[in-house]
Motif scaffolding. Structure first.
Motif, short mmCIF file in Angstrom:
data_model
loop_
_atom_site.label_atom_id
_atom_site.label_comp_id
_atom_site.label_asym_id
_atom_site.label_seq_id
_atom_site.Cartn_x
_atom_site.Cartn_y
_atom_site.Cartn_z
N ILE A 145 0.85 -1.19 0.00
CA ILE A 145 0.00 0.00 0.00
C ILE A 145 0.88 1.24 0.00
O ILE A 145 1.69 1.45 0.91
CB ILE A 145 -0.93 0.01 1.23
CG1 ILE A 145 -1.93 -1.16 1.12
CG2 ILE A 145 -1.66 1.33 1.36
CD1 ILE A 145 -2.84 -1.28 2.31
N ALA A 146 0.74 2.05 -1.06
CA ALA A 146 1.46 3.32 -1.15
C ALA A 146 0.53 4.41 -0.60
O ALA A 146 -0.30 4.96 -1.32
CB ALA A 146 1.87 3.62 -2.58
N ASN A 147 0.65 4.67 0.70
CA ASN A 147 -0.27 5.58 1.38
C ASN A 147 0.09 7.04 1.12
O ASN A 147 1.19 7.35 0.64
CB ASN A 147 -0.25 5.28 2.89
CG ASN A 147 -1.41 5.93 3.61
OD1 ASN A 147 -2.48 6.12 3.05
ND2 ASN A 147 -1.19 6.30 4.87
N LYS A 148 -0.84 7.93 1.44
CA LYS A 148 -0.67 9.39 1.28
C LYS A 148 -0.54 9.76 -0.19
O LYS A 148 0.21 10.68 -0.55
CB LYS A 148 0.51 9.91 2.09
CG LYS A 148 0.45 9.52 3.58
CD LYS A 148 1.60 10.12 4.39
CE LYS A 148 1.59 9.63 5.83
NZ LYS A 148 2.67 10.18 6.64
N SER A 168 4.59 9.11 -8.06
CA SER A 168 5.95 8.68 -8.40
C SER A 168 6.49 7.75 -7.32
O SER A 168 7.17 6.77 -7.60
CB SER A 168 6.87 9.89 -8.58
OG SER A 168 6.93 10.64 -7.39
N GLY A 169 6.17 8.06 -6.06
CA GLY A 169 6.59 7.18 -4.96
C GLY A 169 5.89 5.84 -5.03
O GLY A 169 6.48 4.80 -4.70
N ALA A 170 4.62 5.85 -5.49
CA ALA A 170 3.88 4.59 -5.63
C ALA A 170 4.55 3.71 -6.68
O ALA A 170 4.73 2.50 -6.48
CB ALA A 170 2.42 4.88 -6.00
N GLY A 196 5.13 -6.91 -5.42
CA GLY A 196 4.00 -6.87 -6.33
C GLY A 196 3.54 -5.46 -6.61
O GLY A 196 4.23 -4.48 -6.34
N ASP A 197 2.34 -5.35 -7.15
CA ASP A 197 1.79 -4.08 -7.62
C ASP A 197 1.29 -3.25 -6.45
O ASP A 197 0.41 -3.69 -5.72
CB ASP A 197 0.64 -4.39 -8.59
CG ASP A 197 0.33 -3.23 -9.51
OD1 ASP A 197 1.29 -2.62 -9.99
OD2 ASP A 197 -0.84 -2.94 -9.72
N PRO A 198 1.83 -2.03 -6.23
CA PRO A 198 1.36 -1.21 -5.11
C PRO A 198 -0.03 -0.64 -5.37
O PRO A 198 -0.39 -0.35 -6.52
CB PRO A 198 2.40 -0.10 -5.02
CG PRO A 198 2.94 0.02 -6.40
CD PRO A 198 2.89 -1.36 -6.99
#
Length: 449
Positions: A118-121, A129-131, A140-142
């Motif tokens: 999980i790419a939070n925020k 870009s952070g995700a 795996g896929d965020p």
């Protein structure tokens, strides 16, 4: 069957406790901008779109000696990971991937249970870009997510369906009973577009309150239905208006409930009033559905009032293509909720849209397409060096999400990515569904080609 366990882990201050509170539906965990607020494991029971599990909020993972306070906190977190059926590994998308994230990702991988990244925020597209950088963790896929605003809940729900242990049929019947899982369909639109009247005609009874006044429906109502042997869970929602026009607190809550229904749906029917179609608010609602990655069908309700106008349907379909290029090829179905006309065609379009949304394409076919598409229209050059797209694959479905690998892809103009999305849509017969495209530039410093 024992309740499965989901552990939330990650560095301090990435939003684990906010996610925990979001899932349990209460502010059980203390949340603060200061890192390290959570020290002990906190547990809560979750009922999440038909899924039932126990969630554990853990202390932030920090590299410390075992005999220090932070070291003992880390050991508590490691114990939670080992006991979990599924791990939610949370990173801060705005900060990007830090060295500690790689260390803790390796720890999580060794536990051997499914991991959801999980790419939070990442609310409103911030931190995307952070995700994408999170792919480097090898988990795996965020899921781009906002625990604070509830964005990404639908994707998390779908990931949990895949990751959580399946119930033993001898112990527990399927959540939707015999006959398989229901297709989740939300009916949305402006106030007084005729949503409740349509659903009453679908289910064959006056189940929902209707009338000429706009805004009668205030709750997101869920109904079980069957169409041609297919189990359907219908969600009627409050009419959606621009927030600036909503003064009543109760209606604000109702619209929020409608947004939640969209996030949990697989197919969203955006119902337009055929006498005044494609108002600005209609286009905004379609944008919302597309940004949430839901499958889409457009229903032209009250068609019986305009059916005598020759060429109108053709004109409205052309208007749809022009006004909604992001969902090119979406089904536009004329119907009358009051007269019960066009419901079969609408439901066939819904089932077809769900199939497209769930479609997967083999990597070999995607790379054959990529070779042809880039030969026909090569990527542009940047500073005298041509952008090279080396490889493509589909990383997930629901909606179809493709990843391109190469050099300098961050310099690829939007017009070219639009060309690729349209070419993908045409080549693999993906009408009307949102298509996601991730661009991953090679990090190899020796790659000079």
């Amino acid at each position: 069957m024992d309740m499965p366990t989901v552990a939330i882990v990650g560095r301090p201050n990435v939003g684990k406790s906010t996610l925990f509170n979001r899932l349990v539906g209460k502010k059980l965990a203390l949340v603060d901008d200061r890192p390290g607020v959570t020290r002990d494991r906190r547990e809560g029971d979750v009922a999440f779109g038909g899924l039932i599990f126990r969630v554990i909020d853990t202390a932030g993972l920090e590299e410390s000696d075992d005999d220090t306070l932070t070291g003992r906190m880390r050991m508590q977190t490691e114990a939670a990971i080992l006991a979990a059926d599924v791990v939610l590994f949370v990173i801060d998308a705005r900060a990007g991937v830090l060295p500690a994230d790689h260390s803790f990702a390796e720890l999580t991988r060794r536990a051997g249970c499914p991991v959801i990244l999980i790419a939070n925020k990442a609310e409103g597209g911030a931190g995307m870009s952070g995700a994408y950088e999170a792919f480097s963790l090898g988990l795996g896929d965020p899921i781009p997510f906002s625990a604070e605003h509830g964005e990404g809940l639908g994707e998390l729900h779908n990931a949990l369906i895949e990751a959580l242990p399946k119930p033993d049929p001898d112990e527990e019947e399927d959540e939707d009973g015999p006959g398989g899982r229901s297709l989740r369909v939300a009916i949305v639109g402006r106030p007084n577009a005729g949503k409740s009247t349509l659903i009453n005609n679908m289910v064959g009874e006056d189940r929902l309150l209707v009338g000429p006044e706009a805004g009668i429906t205030r709750d997101s109502i869920s109904l079980d239905w069957e169409w041609r042997g297919r189990r359907i869970k219908l969600h009627d929602t409050a009419g959606m208006r621009r927030r600036a026009r909503i003064d009543d607190k109760l209606e604000k809550l109702a619209v929020s409930d409608g947004l939640r229904a969209v996030r949990f749906a697989e197919v969203v029917v955006v119902l337009l009033d055929a006498t005044i179609p494609f108002e600005k608010q209609d286009l905004t609602i379609v944008d919302l559905v597309e940004s949430e990655g839901r499958s889409l069908v457009i229903g032209l309700n009250k068609w019986d009032l305009v059916a005598d106008q020759p060429g109108l349907l053709k004109q409205l379909r052309e208007d749809c293509t022009r006004l909604l290029p992001q969902v090119r090829g979406v089904s536009v179905v004329p119907l009358s909720g009051l007269a019960g006309e066009g419901i079969d065609k609408l439901m066939q379009a819904v089932v077809n849209a769900a199939e497209v949304w769930d479609r997967r394409v083999s990597t070999s076919k995607i790379n054959d397409w990529l070779s042809e598409a880039t030969s026909r229209n090569p990527p542009p050059a940047v500073s005298g060096r041509r952008i090279k797209i080396r490889y493509a694959t589909q990383v997930k479905s629901r909606p179809p999400h493709f990843a391109l690998f190469g050099n300098q892809l961050d310099a690829l103009p939007k017009s070219y990515t639009r060309y690729l999305v349209n070419a993908l849509r045409e080549a693999f017969d993906l009408p009307g569904t949102p298509i996601r495209l991730s661009l991953r530039t090679s990090q190899n410093p020796f790659d000079k080609s």
